[in-house]
Write an enzyme that holds these catalytic residues in place. Structure first.
Site, PDB file in Angstrom:
ATOM      1  N   THR A 139      -5.298   3.152  -5.359  1.00  7.00           N
ATOM      2  CA  THR A 139      -4.305   3.676  -4.431  1.00  7.00           C
ATOM      3  C   THR A 139      -4.220   5.200  -4.492  1.00  7.00           C
ATOM      4  O   THR A 139      -4.518   5.803  -5.529  1.00  7.00           O
ATOM      5  CB  THR A 139      -2.922   3.073  -4.778  1.00  7.00           C
ATOM      6  OG1 THR A 139      -1.911   3.765  -4.064  1.00  7.00           O
ATOM      7  CG2 THR A 139      -2.610   3.193  -6.261  1.00  7.00           C
ATOM      8  N   ASP A 140      -3.741   5.807  -3.407  1.00  6.61           N
ATOM      9  CA  ASP A 140      -3.508   7.255  -3.424  1.00  6.61           C
ATOM     10  C   ASP A 140      -2.298   7.628  -4.290  1.00  6.61           C
ATOM     11  O   ASP A 140      -2.106   8.797  -4.629  1.00  6.61           O
ATOM     12  CB  ASP A 140      -3.343   7.796  -1.992  1.00  6.61           C
ATOM     13  CG  ASP A 140      -2.192   7.174  -1.219  1.00  6.61           C
ATOM     14  OD1 ASP A 140      -1.507   6.273  -1.749  1.00  6.61           O
ATOM     15  OD2 ASP A 140      -1.969   7.595  -0.051  1.00  6.61           O
ATOM     16  N   GLU A 141      -1.484   6.612  -4.660  1.00  9.01           N
ATOM     17  CA  GLU A 141      -0.278   6.911  -5.441  1.00  9.01           C
ATOM     18  C   GLU A 141      -0.597   7.469  -6.823  1.00  9.01           C
ATOM     19  O   GLU A 141       0.268   8.073  -7.454  1.00  9.01           O
ATOM     20  CB  GLU A 141       0.587   5.654  -5.612  1.00  9.01           C
ATOM     21  CG  GLU A 141       1.149   5.138  -4.321  1.00  9.01           C
ATOM     22  CD  GLU A 141       2.490   4.458  -4.483  1.00  9.01           C
ATOM     23  OE1 GLU A 141       3.091   4.552  -5.561  1.00  9.01           O
ATOM     24  OE2 GLU A 141       2.936   3.847  -3.510  1.00  9.01           O
ATOM     25  N   TYR A 164       4.427   1.398 -11.084  1.00 13.88           N
ATOM     26  CA  TYR A 164       3.278   0.847 -10.342  1.00 13.88           C
ATOM     27  C   TYR A 164       2.110   1.833 -10.363  1.00 13.88           C
ATOM     28  O   TYR A 164       0.986   1.481 -10.751  1.00 13.88           O
ATOM     29  CB  TYR A 164       3.673   0.525  -8.892  1.00 13.88           C
ATOM     30  CG  TYR A 164       2.476   0.359  -7.976  1.00 13.88           C
ATOM     31  CD1 TYR A 164       1.645  -0.755  -8.072  1.00 13.88           C
ATOM     32  CD2 TYR A 164       2.155   1.336  -7.023  1.00 13.88           C
ATOM     33  CE1 TYR A 164       0.533  -0.905  -7.252  1.00 13.88           C
ATOM     34  CE2 TYR A 164       1.050   1.200  -6.197  1.00 13.88           C
ATOM     35  CZ  TYR A 164       0.236   0.073  -6.317  1.00 13.88           C
ATOM     36  OH  TYR A 164      -0.868  -0.055  -5.503  1.00 13.88           O
ATOM     37  N   LYS A 168      -1.659   1.572 -12.076  1.00 15.59           N
ATOM     38  CA  LYS A 168      -2.916   1.685 -11.314  1.00 15.59           C
ATOM     39  C   LYS A 168      -3.769   2.836 -11.865  1.00 15.59           C
ATOM     40  O   LYS A 168      -4.990   2.727 -11.964  1.00 15.59           O
ATOM     41  CB  LYS A 168      -2.633   1.889  -9.820  1.00 15.59           C
ATOM     42  CG  LYS A 168      -2.032   0.695  -9.103  1.00 15.59           C
ATOM     43  CD  LYS A 168      -2.933  -0.538  -9.083  1.00 15.59           C
ATOM     44  CE  LYS A 168      -4.120  -0.408  -8.172  1.00 15.59           C
ATOM     45  NZ  LYS A 168      -4.860  -1.692  -8.059  1.00 15.59           N
TER      46      LYS A 168
HETATM   47  P1  NAD Z   1      -0.482  -8.088  -2.545  1.00 19.78           P
HETATM   48  O1  NAD Z   1       0.702  -7.955  -3.415  1.00 19.78           O
HETATM   49  O2  NAD Z   1      -0.302  -8.475  -1.122  1.00 19.78           O
HETATM   50  O3  NAD Z   1      -1.496  -9.162  -3.173  1.00 19.78           O
HETATM   51  C1  NAD Z   1      -1.808  -9.175  -4.534  1.00 19.78           C
HETATM   52  C2  NAD Z   1      -2.549 -10.490  -4.831  1.00 19.78           C
HETATM   53  O4  NAD Z   1      -2.923 -10.492  -6.223  1.00 19.78           O
HETATM   54  C3  NAD Z   1      -1.706 -11.742  -4.592  1.00 19.78           C
HETATM   55  O5  NAD Z   1      -2.463 -12.715  -3.920  1.00 19.78           O
HETATM   56  C4  NAD Z   1      -1.352 -12.191  -6.008  1.00 19.78           C
HETATM   57  O6  NAD Z   1      -1.140 -13.619  -6.103  1.00 19.78           O
HETATM   58  C5  NAD Z   1      -2.584 -11.760  -6.783  1.00 19.78           C
HETATM   59  N1  NAD Z   1      -2.314 -11.566  -8.213  1.00 19.78           N
HETATM   60  C6  NAD Z   1      -1.260 -10.898  -8.774  1.00 19.78           C
HETATM   61  N2  NAD Z   1      -1.345 -10.973 -10.110  1.00 19.78           N
HETATM   62  C7  NAD Z   1      -2.485 -11.651 -10.420  1.00 19.78           C
HETATM   63  C8  NAD Z   1      -3.127 -12.027 -11.613  1.00 19.78           C
HETATM   64  N3  NAD Z   1      -2.609 -11.724 -12.819  1.00 19.78           N
HETATM   65  N4  NAD Z   1      -4.284 -12.719 -11.558  1.00 19.78           N
HETATM   66  C9  NAD Z   1      -4.828 -13.054 -10.347  1.00 19.78           C
HETATM   67  N5  NAD Z   1      -4.257 -12.745  -9.170  1.00 19.78           N
HETATM   68  C10 NAD Z   1      -3.101 -12.039  -9.200  1.00 19.78           C
HETATM   69  O7  NAD Z   1      -1.269  -6.725  -2.668  1.00 19.78           O
HETATM   70  P2  NAD Z   1      -2.103  -5.901  -1.566  1.00 19.78           P
HETATM   71  O8  NAD Z   1      -1.172  -5.061  -0.797  1.00 19.78           O
HETATM   72  O9  NAD Z   1      -3.021  -6.824  -0.877  1.00 19.78           O
HETATM   73  O10 NAD Z   1      -2.924  -4.927  -2.530  1.00 19.78           O
HETATM   74  C11 NAD Z   1      -4.198  -5.315  -3.036  1.00 19.78           C
HETATM   75  C12 NAD Z   1      -4.756  -4.204  -3.885  1.00 19.78           C
HETATM   76  O11 NAD Z   1      -4.878  -3.017  -3.096  1.00 19.78           O
HETATM   77  C13 NAD Z   1      -3.890  -3.816  -5.074  1.00 19.78           C
HETATM   78  O12 NAD Z   1      -4.744  -3.528  -6.158  1.00 19.78           O
HETATM   79  C14 NAD Z   1      -3.163  -2.562  -4.624  1.00 19.78           C
HETATM   80  O13 NAD Z   1      -2.842  -1.746  -5.719  1.00 19.78           O
HETATM   81  C15 NAD Z   1      -4.201  -1.933  -3.734  1.00 19.78           C
HETATM   82  N6  NAD Z   1      -3.710  -1.063  -2.657  1.00 19.78           N
HETATM   83  C16 NAD Z   1      -2.782  -1.534  -1.777  1.00 19.78           C
HETATM   84  C17 NAD Z   1      -2.375  -0.727  -0.718  1.00 19.78           C
HETATM   85  C18 NAD Z   1      -1.349  -1.211   0.292  1.00 19.78           C
HETATM   86  O14 NAD Z   1      -0.914  -0.417   1.122  1.00 19.78           O
HETATM   87  N7  NAD Z   1      -0.965  -2.484   0.288  1.00 19.78           N
HETATM   88  C19 NAD Z   1      -2.905   0.554  -0.580  1.00 19.78           C
HETATM   89  C20 NAD Z   1      -3.848   1.008  -1.501  1.00 19.78           C
HETATM   90  C21 NAD Z   1      -4.250   0.174  -2.531  1.00 19.78           C
HETATM   91  O1  DAU Z   2       0.137   4.557  -0.836  1.00 15.02           O
HETATM   92  C1  DAU Z   2      -0.445   3.302  -1.121  1.00 15.02           C
HETATM   93  C2  DAU Z   2       0.627   2.335  -1.571  1.00 15.02           C
HETATM   94  O2  DAU Z   2       1.344   1.947  -0.387  1.00 15.02           O
HETATM   95  C3  DAU Z   2       0.063   1.095  -2.256  1.00 15.02           C
HETATM   96  O3  DAU Z   2      -0.594   1.473  -3.426  1.00 15.02           O
HETATM   97  C4  DAU Z   2       1.181   0.081  -2.576  1.00 15.02           C
HETATM   98  O4  DAU Z   2       0.634  -1.100  -3.112  1.00 15.02           O
HETATM   99  C5  DAU Z   2       1.894  -0.259  -1.280  1.00 15.02           C
HETATM  100  O5  DAU Z   2       2.992  -1.104  -1.551  1.00 15.02           O
HETATM  101  C6  DAU Z   2       2.389   1.023  -0.588  1.00 15.02           C
HETATM  102  O6  DAU Z   2       3.428   1.641  -1.381  1.00 15.02           O
HETATM  103  P1  DAU Z   2       4.737   2.266  -0.697  1.00 15.02           P
HETATM  104  O7  DAU Z   2       5.801   2.309  -1.704  1.00 15.02           O
HETATM  105  O8  DAU Z   2       4.390   3.516   0.015  1.00 15.02           O
HETATM  106  O9  DAU Z   2       5.019   1.118   0.409  1.00 15.02           O
HETATM  107  P2  DAU Z   2       6.388   0.533   0.974  1.00 15.02           P
HETATM  108  O10 DAU Z   2       6.035  -0.250   2.199  1.00 15.02           O
HETATM  109  O11 DAU Z   2       7.191  -0.153  -0.071  1.00 15.02           O
HETATM  110  O12 DAU Z   2       7.178   1.834   1.428  1.00 15.02           O
HETATM  111  C7  DAU Z   2       6.661   2.720   2.389  1.00 15.02           C
HETATM  112  C8  DAU Z   2       7.663   3.835   2.573  1.00 15.02           C
HETATM  113  O13 DAU Z   2       8.837   3.297   3.215  1.00 15.02           O
HETATM  114  C9  DAU Z   2       8.151   4.435   1.273  1.00 15.02           C
HETATM  115  O14 DAU Z   2       8.378   5.833   1.472  1.00 15.02           O
HETATM  116  C10 DAU Z   2       9.475   3.725   1.003  1.00 15.02           C
HETATM  117  C11 DAU Z   2      10.001   3.465   2.396  1.00 15.02           C
HETATM  118  N1  DAU Z   2      10.819   2.229   2.567  1.00 15.02           N
HETATM  119  C12 DAU Z   2      10.323   1.058   2.111  1.00 15.02           C
HETATM  120  C13 DAU Z   2      11.052  -0.108   2.274  1.00 15.02           C
HETATM  121  C14 DAU Z   2      10.514  -1.428   1.745  1.00 15.02           C
HETATM  122  C15 DAU Z   2      12.023   2.301   3.248  1.00 15.02           C
HETATM  123  O15 DAU Z   2      12.460   3.387   3.693  1.00 15.02           O
HETATM  124  N2  DAU Z   2      12.747   1.150   3.427  1.00 15.02           N
HETATM  125  C16 DAU Z   2      12.309  -0.059   2.956  1.00 15.02           C
HETATM  126  O16 DAU Z   2      13.019  -1.088   3.116  1.00 15.02           O
END
Ligand code: NAD
Ligand code: DAU
Length: 360
Positions: A139-141, A164, A168
């Site tokens: 992630t970019d975080e 989180y 990561k």
């Molecule tokens: P998600 O929470 O939707 O899915 C995570 C999946 O991992 C689920 O199916 C869960 O059951 C499984 N899981 C959790 N713990 C586990 C374990 N111990 N063993 C096996 N499976 C397990 O997450 P996502 O949004 O699809 O993110 C996927 C990956 O991408 C993560 O590594 C996250 O850090 C990364 N990522 C997400 C975003 C985003 O915006 N969602 C952006 C950048 C990177």
């Molecule tokens: O940047 C990549 C990351 O993006 C991933 O690594 C994470 O897995 C993914 O969950 C996401 O993280 P964020 O914290 O940015 O996502 P989220 O959707 O929770 O929040 C996006 C933005 O919106 C953040 O600034 C918080 C804000 N927010 C979120 C929720 C859930 C609100 O203002 N209200 C809300 O109810």
């Protein structure tokens, strides 16, 4: 160190976390690619975020090419069995606890899955004969927060600021260490915020769509001026597959959407789209549902990605704009009410317990 491009005819690709949001989209994407003829073994623990129904049709359509295993990436025995039985030659590692708010309230599982789970997966990959590639999804975080100017590049120093992102960052360091110390073939991608089909409605975009559809309050943290760089999930899947095919061993690639937006902009857009697409009988505009609520502790102000490396070396750039991507996403949630009801009520959790029993 010799840095050859990997030949990508992976035979048995272990995808972890394939029942989550991005993993589901990636497996669906990969099964449609003409240049992938191998088998996918999807290892997922099925936490609250994992839904096996997302991919149930693939087991029927591709009985020899898609296998689902319920299990925990941090469990050594489970990994040993899978690597041996399915002759795993590559890994695409999505499995993680992914929600920042949850990590702030209870970080325990983030440490176990994101750090220990990645460590165990690296250890087992290292033991595997003819192992080709460990691709780590990050992630970019990990880079922390930007001011008004500038972008994260692959050289930006790590500065994670919540449990989180710290977990990561730790997993990224382990992946690099296994490459530099033991020569494990790896690539890493650090991506910005994804959105699109199958995203669990705890994240900003699906939460706003579903609350908006029911005329419920739309909680915006703090002043709503926090900035994220939004990427439609299929663009991310395309980038991951390109890296797995053509990315150089040991390299990291940043992936972004050229869609830097304030949260309030995104929420306004969703309100306006819902007003246009479904209308409302109770309010003239869904913008009236917006509530500015207490901020997330330690909330990172701005993320923005410089993805020129993957653009220049692998010829990748995002295809969806925020307008086209949001419209597709809103339409998907409207058209998939059964999925929405399932994940909201947790209805399928009983089915999971009956079907799979206890975790191995
Ligand atoms: P998600 O929470 O939707 O899915 C995570 C999946 O991992 C689920 O199916 C869960 O059951 C499984 N899981 C959790 N713990 C586990 C374990 N111990 N063993 C096996 N499976 C397990 O997450 P996502 O949004 O699809 O993110 C996927 C990956 O991408 C993560 O590594 C996250 O850090 C990364 N990522 C997400 C975003 C985003 O915006 N969602 C952006 C950048 C990177
Ligand atoms: O940047 C990549 C990351 O993006 C991933 O690594 C994470 O897995 C993914 O969950 C996401 O993280 P964020 O914290 O940015 O996502 P989220 O959707 O929770 O929040 C996006 C933005 O919106 C953040 O600034 C918080 C804000 N927010 C979120 C929720 C859930 C609100 O203002 N209200 C809300 O109810």
């Amino acid at each position: 160190m010799v840095r050859l491009q990997t030949s990508f005819d992976y035979h048995n690709l272990l995808v972890t976390g394939g029942c989550g949001f991005i993993g589901t989209n990636f497996i669906r994407y990969l099964m449609e690619q003409q240049d992938f003829g191998g088998r996918i073994i999807n290892l997922d623990k099925l936490t609250y975020a994992g839904n096996p129904h997302n991919l149930a049709d693939l087991s029927v359509q591709f009985p020899k090419r898609y296998v689902f295993v319920r299990g925990d990436v941090a469990e050594v025995k489970v990994l040993a069995r899978i690597f041996e039985e399915y002759e795993i030659d590559a890994v695409c590692h999505f499995a993680a606890e992914s929600h920042v708010d949850r990590s702030i309230k209870k970080p325990d599982e983030f440490i176990r899955t994101n750090i220990v789970g990645t460590f165990q997966l690296l250890e087992r990959s290292l033991k595997q004969k003819n192992f080709r590639r460990f691709h780590h999804i990050s992630t970019d975080e990990v880079f922390g927060s930007l001011g008004q100017e500038g972008y994260f590049t692959e050289e930006t120093p790590y500065h994670p600021r919540n449990p989180y992102s710290a977990s990561k960052a730790s997993s990224d360091h382990l992946v690099r260490a296994y490459h530099h110390t033991y020569g494990l073939p790896i690539t890493i991608s650090n991506c910005s915020n994804n959105y699109g089909p199958f995203q669990f409605p705890e994240k900003l975009i699906p939460l706003m769509i579903l609350n908006g559809l029911e005329d419920k309050p739309l909680p915006v943290y703090g002043d709503g001026k926090y900035i994220r760089d939004w990427l439609y999930v299929t663009d991310h899947c395309h980038a991951i597959w390109l890296i797995m095919k053509q990315g150089l061993d040991g390299e990291t690639y940043n992936i972004g959407g050229t869609s830097e937006k304030e949260n309030i902009y995104i929420v306004h857009k969703i309100c306006d789209l819902l007003d246009q697409v479904v209308g409302s009988t109770t309010i003239p505009s869904r913008r009236a549902l917006i509530r500015f609520v207490e901020d997330r502790p330690g909330h990172d102000r701005r993320y923005a990605i410089d993805f020129s490396k993957i653009e220049n070396t692998l010829n990748w750039s995002p295809q969806e704009s925020i307008d086209s991507g949001l419209l597709k996403t809103v339409q998907w949630y409207i058209q998939n009410q059964d999925w929405v009801n399932q994940v909201r009520t947790g209805e399928y959790r009983t089915w999971i317990d009956q079907h799979y029993g206890q975790l191995e």
